[in-house]
Design a protein around this motif. Structure first.
Motif, PDB file in Angstrom:
ATOM      1  N   LEU A 452       5.607   4.250  15.088  1.00 50.59           N
ATOM      2  CA  LEU A 452       6.683   3.430  14.544  1.00 50.59           C
ATOM      3  C   LEU A 452       6.230   1.979  14.381  1.00 50.59           C
ATOM      4  CD1 LEU A 452       9.596   3.368  13.644  1.00 50.59           C
ATOM      5  CD2 LEU A 452      10.300   3.209  16.033  1.00 50.59           C
ATOM      6  N   SER A 453       5.444   1.489  15.327  1.00 52.46           N
ATOM      7  CA  SER A 453       4.932   0.111  15.248  1.00 52.46           C
ATOM      8  C   SER A 453       4.014  -0.058  14.052  1.00 52.46           C
ATOM      9  CB  SER A 453       4.185  -0.249  16.532  1.00 52.46           C
ATOM     10  OG  SER A 453       5.056  -0.252  17.639  1.00 52.46           O
ATOM     11  N   ASP A 454       3.177   0.961  13.768  1.00 53.28           N
ATOM     12  CA  ASP A 454       2.290   0.891  12.602  1.00 53.28           C
ATOM     13  C   ASP A 454       3.108   0.756  11.322  1.00 53.28           C
ATOM     14  OD1 ASP A 454       0.004   1.020  14.101  1.00 53.28           O
ATOM     15  OD2 ASP A 454      -0.320   3.168  13.798  1.00 53.28           O
ATOM     16  N   LEU A 455       4.162   1.549  11.211  1.00 52.42           N
ATOM     17  CA  LEU A 455       5.013   1.469  10.027  1.00 52.42           C
ATOM     18  C   LEU A 455       5.660   0.093   9.930  1.00 52.42           C
ATOM     19  CD1 LEU A 455       6.420   2.710   7.577  1.00 52.42           C
ATOM     20  CD2 LEU A 455       8.170   3.621   9.141  1.00 52.42           C
ATOM     21  N   GLN A 456       6.181  -0.405  11.048  1.00 49.84           N
ATOM     22  CA  GLN A 456       6.805  -1.732  11.056  1.00 49.84           C
ATOM     23  C   GLN A 456       5.819  -2.822  10.651  1.00 49.84           C
ATOM     24  OE1 GLN A 456       8.880  -1.408  15.144  1.00 49.84           O
ATOM     25  NE2 GLN A 456      10.014  -2.966  14.033  1.00 49.84           N
ATOM     26  N   ASP A 457       4.591  -2.732  11.148  1.00 47.53           N
ATOM     27  CA  ASP A 457       3.592  -3.764  10.842  1.00 47.53           C
ATOM     28  C   ASP A 457       3.317  -3.836   9.340  1.00 47.53           C
ATOM     29  OD1 ASP A 457       3.380  -4.428  13.502  1.00 47.53           O
ATOM     30  OD2 ASP A 457       1.527  -3.286  13.846  1.00 47.53           O
ATOM     31  N   HIS A 458       3.125  -2.674   8.721  1.00 48.98           N
ATOM     32  CA  HIS A 458       2.828  -2.670   7.283  1.00 48.98           C
ATOM     33  C   HIS A 458       4.035  -3.121   6.466  1.00 48.98           C
ATOM     34  CE1 HIS A 458      -1.032  -0.984   8.066  1.00 48.98           C
ATOM     35  NE2 HIS A 458      -0.576   0.159   8.512  1.00 48.98           N
ATOM     36  N   LEU A 459       5.211  -2.655   6.831  1.00 51.51           N
ATOM     37  CA  LEU A 459       6.415  -3.091   6.122  1.00 51.51           C
ATOM     38  C   LEU A 459       6.667  -4.575   6.355  1.00 51.51           C
ATOM     39  CD1 LEU A 459       8.817  -0.077   6.783  1.00 51.51           C
ATOM     40  CD2 LEU A 459       7.692  -0.684   4.638  1.00 51.51           C
ATOM     41  N   GLY A 460       6.331  -5.044   7.563  1.00 52.46           N
ATOM     42  CA  GLY A 460       6.486  -6.462   7.854  1.00 52.46           C
ATOM     43  C   GLY A 460       5.569  -7.324   7.003  1.00 52.46           C
ATOM     44  N   SER A 461       4.336  -6.870   6.802  1.00 49.10           N
ATOM     45  CA  SER A 461       3.398  -7.615   5.966  1.00 49.10           C
ATOM     46  C   SER A 461       3.889  -7.672   4.521  1.00 49.10           C
ATOM     47  CB  SER A 461       2.015  -6.962   6.025  1.00 49.10           C
ATOM     48  OG  SER A 461       1.477  -7.049   7.336  1.00 49.10           O
ATOM     49  N   ARG A 504      -1.153  -3.609  -3.112  1.00 53.98           N
ATOM     50  CA  ARG A 504      -1.291  -2.162  -3.301  1.00 53.98           C
ATOM     51  C   ARG A 504      -1.860  -1.492  -2.067  1.00 53.98           C
ATOM     52  NH1 ARG A 504       1.982  -0.027  -6.174  1.00 53.98           N
ATOM     53  NH2 ARG A 504       0.716   1.837  -5.879  1.00 53.98           N
ATOM     54  N   LYS A 505      -2.802  -2.178  -1.423  1.00 48.41           N
ATOM     55  CA  LYS A 505      -3.394  -1.625  -0.202  1.00 48.41           C
ATOM     56  C   LYS A 505      -2.342  -1.498   0.904  1.00 48.41           C
ATOM     57  CE  LYS A 505      -7.343  -3.335   0.877  1.00 48.41           C
ATOM     58  NZ  LYS A 505      -8.394  -4.263   1.392  1.00 48.41           N
ATOM     59  N   LEU A 506      -1.487  -2.518   1.021  1.00 53.15           N
ATOM     60  CA  LEU A 506      -0.430  -2.480   2.039  1.00 53.15           C
ATOM     61  C   LEU A 506       0.577  -1.372   1.748  1.00 53.15           C
ATOM     62  CD1 LEU A 506       0.341  -6.268   2.698  1.00 53.15           C
ATOM     63  CD2 LEU A 506      -0.535  -4.603   4.353  1.00 53.15           C
ATOM     64  N   LEU A 507       0.906  -1.200   0.470  1.00 51.57           N
ATOM     65  CA  LEU A 507       1.848  -0.141   0.104  1.00 51.57           C
ATOM     66  C   LEU A 507       1.299   1.233   0.486  1.00 51.57           C
ATOM     67  CD1 LEU A 507       3.108  -1.308  -3.407  1.00 51.57           C
ATOM     68  CD2 LEU A 507       4.516  -0.940  -1.371  1.00 51.57           C
ATOM     69  N   LYS A 508       0.036   1.462   0.193  1.00 51.37           N
ATOM     70  CA  LYS A 508      -0.580   2.744   0.542  1.00 51.37           C
ATOM     71  C   LYS A 508      -0.590   2.945   2.050  1.00 51.37           C
ATOM     72  CE  LYS A 508      -4.831   5.439   0.019  1.00 51.37           C
ATOM     73  NZ  LYS A 508      -6.233   5.460  -0.484  1.00 51.37           N
ATOM     74  N   ALA A 509      -0.942   1.890   2.800  1.00 53.48           N
ATOM     75  CA  ALA A 509      -0.982   1.998   4.258  1.00 53.48           C
ATOM     76  C   ALA A 509       0.415   2.256   4.825  1.00 53.48           C
ATOM     77  CB  ALA A 509      -1.572   0.719   4.855  1.00 53.48           C
ATOM     78  N   ALA A 510       1.434   1.628   4.236  1.00 48.14           N
ATOM     79  CA  ALA A 510       2.807   1.835   4.706  1.00 48.14           C
ATOM     80  C   ALA A 510       3.233   3.280   4.477  1.00 48.14           C
ATOM     81  CB  ALA A 510       3.751   0.873   3.991  1.00 48.14           C
ATOM     82  N   ALA A 511       2.894   3.834   3.298  1.00 49.99           N
ATOM     83  CA  ALA A 511       3.252   5.227   3.005  1.00 49.99           C
ATOM     84  C   ALA A 511       2.560   6.176   3.982  1.00 49.99           C
ATOM     85  CB  ALA A 511       2.873   5.558   1.565  1.00 49.99           C
ATOM     86  N   GLU A 512       1.299   5.905   4.294  1.00 44.96           N
ATOM     87  CA  GLU A 512       0.578   6.745   5.256  1.00 44.96           C
ATOM     88  C   GLU A 512       1.189   6.625   6.647  1.00 44.96           C
ATOM     89  OE1 GLU A 512      -3.432   5.424   4.939  1.00 44.96           O
ATOM     90  OE2 GLU A 512      -3.843   6.533   3.075  1.00 44.96           O
ATOM     91  N   ALA A 513       1.591   5.412   7.032  1.00 44.66           N
ATOM     92  CA  ALA A 513       2.214   5.214   8.345  1.00 44.66           C
ATOM     93  C   ALA A 513       3.542   5.949   8.428  1.00 44.66           C
ATOM     94  CB  ALA A 513       2.410   3.722   8.612  1.00 44.66           C
ATOM     95  N   HIS A 514       4.267   5.997   7.302  1.00 41.71           N
ATOM     96  CA  HIS A 514       5.519   6.745   7.282  1.00 41.71           C
ATOM     97  C   HIS A 514       5.249   8.233   7.492  1.00 41.71           C
ATOM     98  CE1 HIS A 514       8.859   8.929   5.264  1.00 41.71           C
ATOM     99  NE2 HIS A 514       9.589   8.036   5.919  1.00 41.71           N
TER     100      HIS A 514
END
Length: 525
Positions: A452-461, A504-514
């Motif tokens: 959950l923290s990984d998802l929050q971090d990417h969405l936060g960025s 774009r990199k952050l979006l991809k990382a957020a989707a993977e974290a989800h």
């Protein structure tokens, strides 16, 4: 053994306020006023074992008499409804024979070095009187003095309202009436907690939320009270810090406390359904503190985004002017936060929240059956907290799973909603963590919170990128945009572009974290 209890409300103010309060018509005594000079010495082991166990041991000198007192930790800021044991002792030193019926012997038995020594002292002139208010008899104490520690001293001004007979509601209604005359604040720390913080050098420093400890057999209603008061305590501690030194981290933690409190009000909606005050308070908290977000956005932009940009482009002259302009705007935003925190509206709201948590209809009135489990017919307030936690965490996780699909193709506003849901789930996981103490569940909890923290971090960025646009756009919101030099506007454009470079990199990382969060096993099942 049932320990004796005290119920009192501590309020903080300035010395001049105490003098004015002593003349207040609501505080005129039934009889004569009592005036005493009290010297209290607090004791603990070298390792602080009593403090760690939530206990304080003090010996108070009152004239020629000495009284030893053991107190359990307070459960809420300002409101002290706690176990207390008192006994006379021959001198200004602990008498362990007098604490046999308290938790102290067990704590000392488990300590590596159980010897007790003085840690700090309070010197207080106390004027006390008993008044009648509402249906209650209340002892009012005006405390003025100082705390003395090896690391320095600090002044002490407090108004204490102790219920002698009657209803705790009257403590709050009296406090609210008095707060219309002088700027009273809900007590953030007890005298002992203030003394320990001063001694440790942590007084006036920002603090993060402390772990919430729920009893294994707690009901949902009991859990909500503990959780909400923990949020209020977190809020008051950091409010005091920001009021004294404008600490940026204190403002951040104050906003975290507000979000946690609002999240608790949302998570516990089934418990609060019969009490309309819950929604009113949630809306008021959001309305009054809305400007805090702009101040925090400026703090983050200056400390992170702009600092990184200046390191990336050290020769870009316009960045210096951009920094100066945003620092000036940040100072104005901080002025606005201070104005809110110093207002009667804010102080009254904090007292209203505390009063409602203690005496509101959600707690004292009839409870409706929980619609989530109609076959049981049990009011949500009375459900075991662990059962209730499973319900609300399941619902929160389902919302994130649904709203987070195709995260990398969503608009910013849609991602923002997923981010808000992730925060609520994160706070819920923290609120209920102490109910899941089994080794296997603790392991699941750690893995779940990590995902959950990984998802929050990417969405936060990603949110920081959107916020940076808002911050930079505020530069042109001036009477005459031509006042902004061209090189400053150019630097702002560069900063905006560089800030979005890895979007774009952050979006991809957020989707993977989800996806990782969806795959991890929930710890509450």
């Amino acid at each position: 053994m049932v320990a004796p209890r005290e119920i009192e409300l501590k309020l903080e103010c300035e010395g001049s306020d105490l003098a004015e309060l002593s003349r207040h018509p609501f505080l005129q005594a039934e009889g004569s006023e009592d005036s005493r000079f009290l010297t209290s010495t607090y004791f603990d082991t070298a390792a602080g074992d009593l403090r760690a166990a939530g206990l304080t041991l003090r010996v108070r000198r009152d004239g020629e008499t000495f009284v030893q007192t053991v107190k359990a930790a307070a459960t809420a800021p300002g409101l002290f409804d706690r176990s207390e044991w008192e006994a006379p002792v021959p001198g200004n030193a602990p008498d362990l024979a007098q604490v046999s019926e308290t938790p102290v012997p067990e704590v000392l038995a488990g300590a590596e070095a159980p010897e007790l020594s003085p840690t700090f002292a309070t010197l207080v002139e106390r004027r006390s009187r008993v008044v009648r208010y509402g249906a209650s008899r209340i002892e009012v104490a005006f405390d003025e003095g100082r705390i003395e520690t090896p690391n320095g001293d600090a002044p002490l001004w407090e108004l204490e309202l102790e219920l002698k007979e009657g209803r705790s509601e009257d403590l709050f209604t009296l406090a609210q009436a008095l707060a219309e005359t002088v700027p009273l604040r809900l007590g953030a720390l007890s005298k002992s907690a203030r003394g320990f913080s001063l001694r440790d050098g942590t007084l006036r420093r920002p603090s993060k939320a402390r772990p919430v400890s729920l009893a294994p057999d707690a009901t949902a209603g009991e859990a909500f009270r503990v959780i909400a008061f923990a949020c209020l305590s977190h809020l008051r501690l950091n409010e005091d810090v920001f009021l004294h030194n404008r600490d940026v981290e204190a403002l951040h933690q104050l906003r975290v406390a507000l979000r946690r409190l609002r999240s608790a009000l949302t998570l516990f909606k089934p418990v609060l359904a019969q009490d309309a005050t819950a929604a009113t308070l949630r809306d008021e908290i959001k309305r009054i503190t809305e400007p805090f977000g702009h101040a925090r956005n400026l703090d983050v932009f200056l400390a992170e985004t702009l600092t990184a940009e200046m390191a990336r482009r050290p020769d870009e002259a316009g960045l210096d002017d951009l920094r100066r302009r945003l620092e000036a705007e940040r100072d104005r935003a901080h002025d606005g936060v201070l104005a809110t925190l110093e207002s009667q509206e804010w102080r009254g709201l904090v007292l209203d929240v505390a009063a409602w948590l203690e005496t509101g209809a959600w707690r004292t009135g009839p409870a409706a059956p929980d619609r989530e489990v109609p076959d049981r017919g049990v009011p949500a307030r009375d459900l075991p907290a662990r059962d209730f936690a499973a319900q609300v965490l399941d619902k929160a996780l389902r919302r994130i799973r649904k709203r987070g699909r195709h995260l990398d193709r969503q608009e910013a506003e849609e991602r923002h909603r997923v981010r808000i849901e992730a925060k609520k789930l994160r706070y819920g996981a923290e609120f209920f963590a102490s109910l899941y103490t089994e080794k296997k569940l603790r392991k699941h909890h750690k893995a779940f919170v990590s995902a959950l923290s990984d998802l929050q971090d990417h969405l936060g960025s990603l949110n920081d990128q959107a916020t940076a646009h808002t911050v930079l756009a505020s530069l042109v919101a001036v009477p005459d945009p031509q006042e902004i030099p061209g090189e400053t506007a150019f630097a702002a454009g560069l900063a905006a572009g560089d800030n979005e470079a890895d979007g774009r990199k952050l979006l991809k990382a957020a989707a993977e974290a989800h996806g990782d969060l969806v795959a991890v096993k929930p710890f509450w099942r």
